[in-house]
Each structure stands twice: as structure tokens, then as C-alpha cells.
Design an enzyme around this catalytic site. Structure first.
Site, PDB file in Angstrom:
ATOM      1  N   SER A 243      92.124  27.641  42.530  1.00  0.00           N
ATOM      2  CA  SER A 243      91.216  28.071  41.471  1.00  0.00           C
ATOM      3  C   SER A 243      89.813  28.174  42.054  1.00  0.00           C
ATOM      4  O   SER A 243      89.484  27.542  43.065  1.00  0.00           O
ATOM      5  CB  SER A 243      91.236  27.079  40.318  1.00  0.00           C
ATOM      6  N   TYR A 256      90.496  17.939  37.239  1.00  0.00           N
ATOM      7  CA  TYR A 256      91.036  19.248  37.615  1.00  0.00           C
ATOM      8  C   TYR A 256      90.340  19.786  38.861  1.00  0.00           C
ATOM      9  O   TYR A 256      90.997  20.268  39.798  1.00  0.00           O
ATOM     10  CB  TYR A 256      90.871  20.226  36.448  1.00  0.00           C
TER      11      TYR A 256
END
Length: 387
Positions: A243, A256
């Protein structure tokens, strides 16, 4: 001393050549490689990007091995893949014969493998001729090579496995089943991911551990399961779906971001290890998309005046860009390309300058609406359970 200067000069030339080569690929699109007949494992295949990756590889006639913790959603993906296979299973020639191309590696037909040299690419099976003879056409000379054993037309298949990648025992046992039931793995797509959706001080330790294990540690285990055979055969491709939040972070999703930073660090170190082993047949691709509209971060918003210029990515667009990178052996793909610039600026600008830019873009608290929605949904579920 002169030797060192000479080597340094050679290094400079190689660096410049690498830059020129990379720049050329941005202008002239490289030819995509074939993955037909190759065994492709996709984790988190039951939904989101994993499902779209499965459909894209199915269109390219890869043998798909789908892993997901949810059996029902995984089977739904498999059914979509079978439908794509069915649509592809049509004759190509006009005279009643079926022709298809073979890649330059062994294909698996059921429990048997068909081996041939890299010179031969096209196989034509005649079903209308009296002799029923099959022959192999050598593209290098244009003539048929007779006396080749007839084999049935290649039918790609899809296999589904329920696997919790957050548990290494599950990963290793499932990997063993894949090797036994399907064969050696050619492509590994580490795609599975989760998000807790809590501020750090409100997040249970168990959810933090779960995020780290699924998003980062699982990559270690899947790689350890399949890389040894890739190294032995000097053939394979490992894809890390990370990501942009693994390149630069924001507030409210510490677990995350940490997991994605870890996944990227693992991928880069592994890439160097593969290079150091001089296994040029093994490729690595790192996928770092901006916010993707899969519902994972539903509610995430940047400044409304900026959002039209940086909207959430459509999942289909994100996967198509990633597929182009994978099939051209591109080491890294950031979508959109502005992510490259943001990552570079983060590396050279002072932290306070980054904070100013975040506040201007509304990226400093972009996750807060998402976190609020998750908290509200959790409270509603608890209220329903209490009733």
C-alpha cells in the site's frame, strides 16, 4: 587504488544505463510475458483485489490456486474463474482445428507434465482429419515436426483452499496440499490483508497482532513455503501487494501502516537476496496503490477541494496496472504515479514540511471519518447483541 576508481566508473555507467532503461520502459511499453499454464497462488482471493487478480490471471489461462479464510466467497471467485475459462475454451481456427500457444515451461495436464524445448511454441490438434494426427509447428523454421506424442488440449483449472494466512501452521499445511495436488508454484501473489479500524489507544492488542500477522508475517511463511522450489528451478515470480501507506503514513492507522512498512521492507530485502543468489529466473514485483475503493477504508476522505484530483482508485484500474507490472517483470508499481513523487518528497523534506503538506491536503486526519464509522458500526452490533 586505480582498480577501485575503475570499478566505480563502471558502476556509474551501469547506474546510468539502468536509469535510461527504466525511463525507456515508461515510454515504450515492454512485451508482456505469458503465464498460460503456470500455477498461480493468490492469497485473500475471496474478495476485493484478490478476486480481480484471479479473474485477470484466468483470462491469461493460468492455473489458479485460490486461498481465503472464507470458503463461500472463495468458491464464488472460483466460479467466476470457471466462467472465464469456459468463455476462453473456443476453437481458434476456421477449419475445425483448435490451436493454442504453449509457454516456455512445462505444462501440467491433470497429473502429468508435458515437456518440450523452448523452440516449440504452437501446437495444433486436428479433429477433422482422417489420420487424427497431431503435429508440432516450429516457429523458427515454419515447418511441422512430426512424431510428437499427442496430448489433450490444455484445460486450465482452478483450485480452492481454506487457509488462514495468519496462522503459519495453516500456511505450511495448505502449501503442502498445493504441491501434492496441483504441483510446483510459479507465481505467488501475497494479497491478503486486514485493517483493525481503531485508534491506537482504543485498539485491542489482539487486533493489532492480527493486523501485523496477516499483513506482514504471512508473507514470510508463504515465501518460505514456495521459494525453495523456485530457487531450485530458477523460475518464479513473487508479488507483494502492499500500500502507499507502507511508503508514507497518516494518523489513526498505526498498526496498518506498520504492517505495510514491514511487508515492503521484507519484499525489498528478499529482492536483494534473490539478486545475490544470482537466480535471474525469479522476479519480484511490489504493488503500492493509493486508496482503493474496495470498502476496506470506507469513509476515508481528504480535503473536498483536492479529492476530485486524488479520488479513490477503482479496483479494476488498480489491478490492471498491477498486472501490467507483473507481466513485464517490473520491480515496483505505484498507482497513481504521483505516489512516487510523494514518497520522494517525504525522503528529502523536513518532517514539519511534510506536516504542512498533510494539513493542506487534508491527509493528516483523512482516516478519522473511517474510524468513526467503524466505531459506530461496532457499537450498533454490540447494542443488537445486547438486545
Amino acid at each position: 587504488m586505480m582498480i577501485i576508481f575503475a570499478e566505480f566508473f563502471v558502476v556509474i555507467l551501469k547506474v546510468l544505463w539502468a536509469i535510461v532503461t527504466a525511463g525507456t520502459k515508461w515510454v515504450v511499453r515492454p512485451k508482456e510475458k505469458s503465464v498460460a499454464g503456470q500455477v498461480c497462488v493468490i492469497t485473500g482471493a475471496g474478495s476485493g483485489l484478490g478476486r480481480l487478480f484471479a479473474k485477470e490471471f484466468a483470462r491469461r489461462r493460468a492455473i489458479l490456486v485460490l486461498w481465503d479464510i472464507n470458503s463461500q466467497s472463495n468458491e464464488e471467485t472460483a466460479e467466476m474463474v470457471r466462467q472465464i475459462y469456459h468463455e476462453l475454451d473456443t476453437p481458434i481456427t476456421k477449419d475445425g482445428k483448435t490451436a493454442f500457444c504453449l509457454p516456455s515451461f512445462p505444462l501440467q495436464f491433470g497429473c502429468h507434465r508435458v515437456l518440450r524445448t523452448a523452440r516449440f511454441r504452437e501446437v495444433t490438434f486436428g479433429f477433422g482429419s482422417g489420420s487424427g494426427e497431431s503435429y508440432l509447428r516450429d516457429r523458427s523454421c515454419g515447418g511441422p515436426v512430426r512424431g510428437v506424442e499427442e496430448v489433450p488440449p490444455f484445460q486450465p483449472q482452478v483450485y480452492t483452499y481454506v487457509c488462514d494466512v495468519g496462522k503459519r501452521e495453516s500456511v505450511y499445511s495448505t502449501a503442502e496440499k498445493v504441491r501434492r495436488e496441483v504441483g510446483n508454484v510459479d507465481l505467488l501473489i501475497n494479497n491478503a490483508g486486514v485493517v483493525s479500524g481503531h485508534h491506537l489507544l482504543e485498539c485491542p492488542d489482539e487486533l493489532i497482532e492480527r493486523t501485523m500477522v496477516v499483513n506482514c508475517h504471512a508473507h514470510f511463511w508463504t515465501t518460505k513455503a514456495f521459494l525453495p522450489k523456485m530457487l531450485e528451478l530458477n523460475h518464479g515470480h513473487i508479488v507483494t501487494v502492499a500500500s502507499s501507506l507502507g511508503l508514507f503514513s497518516t494518523a489513526g492507522v498505526e498498526d496498518y501502516c506498520a504492517s505495510k512498512f514491514g511487508a515492503i521492507g521484507f519484499h525489498e530485502s528478499l529482492s536483494h537476496e534473490v539478486k545475490a543468489s544470482e537466480k535471474d529466473g525469479i522476479n519480484m514485483t511490489l504493488v503500492c496503490p493509493y486508496l482503493v475503493d474496495t470498502g476496506m477504508f470506507k469513509g476515508c476522505r481528504i480535503r473536498k477541494e483536492i479529492e476530485p484530483f486524488l479520488p479513490p482508485l477503482k479496483p479494476e484500474f488498480c489491478v490492471k496496472q498491477a498486472m501490467r507490472a507483473i507481466l513485464t517483470d517490473q520491480p515496483m508499481i505505484c498507482t497513481p504515479r504521483i505516489v512516487y513523487m510523494v514518497n520522494f518528497m517525504k525522503s528529502i523534506l523536513p518532517f514539519e514540511a511534510i506536516v504542512c503538506m498533510y494539513r493542506f491536503l487534508g491527509a493528516d486526519k483523512c482516516m478519522y471519518p473511517f474510524l468513526a464509522q467503524r466505531k459506530e458500526a461496532m457499537n450498533n452490533n454490540e447494542a443488537k447483541n445486547g438486545m
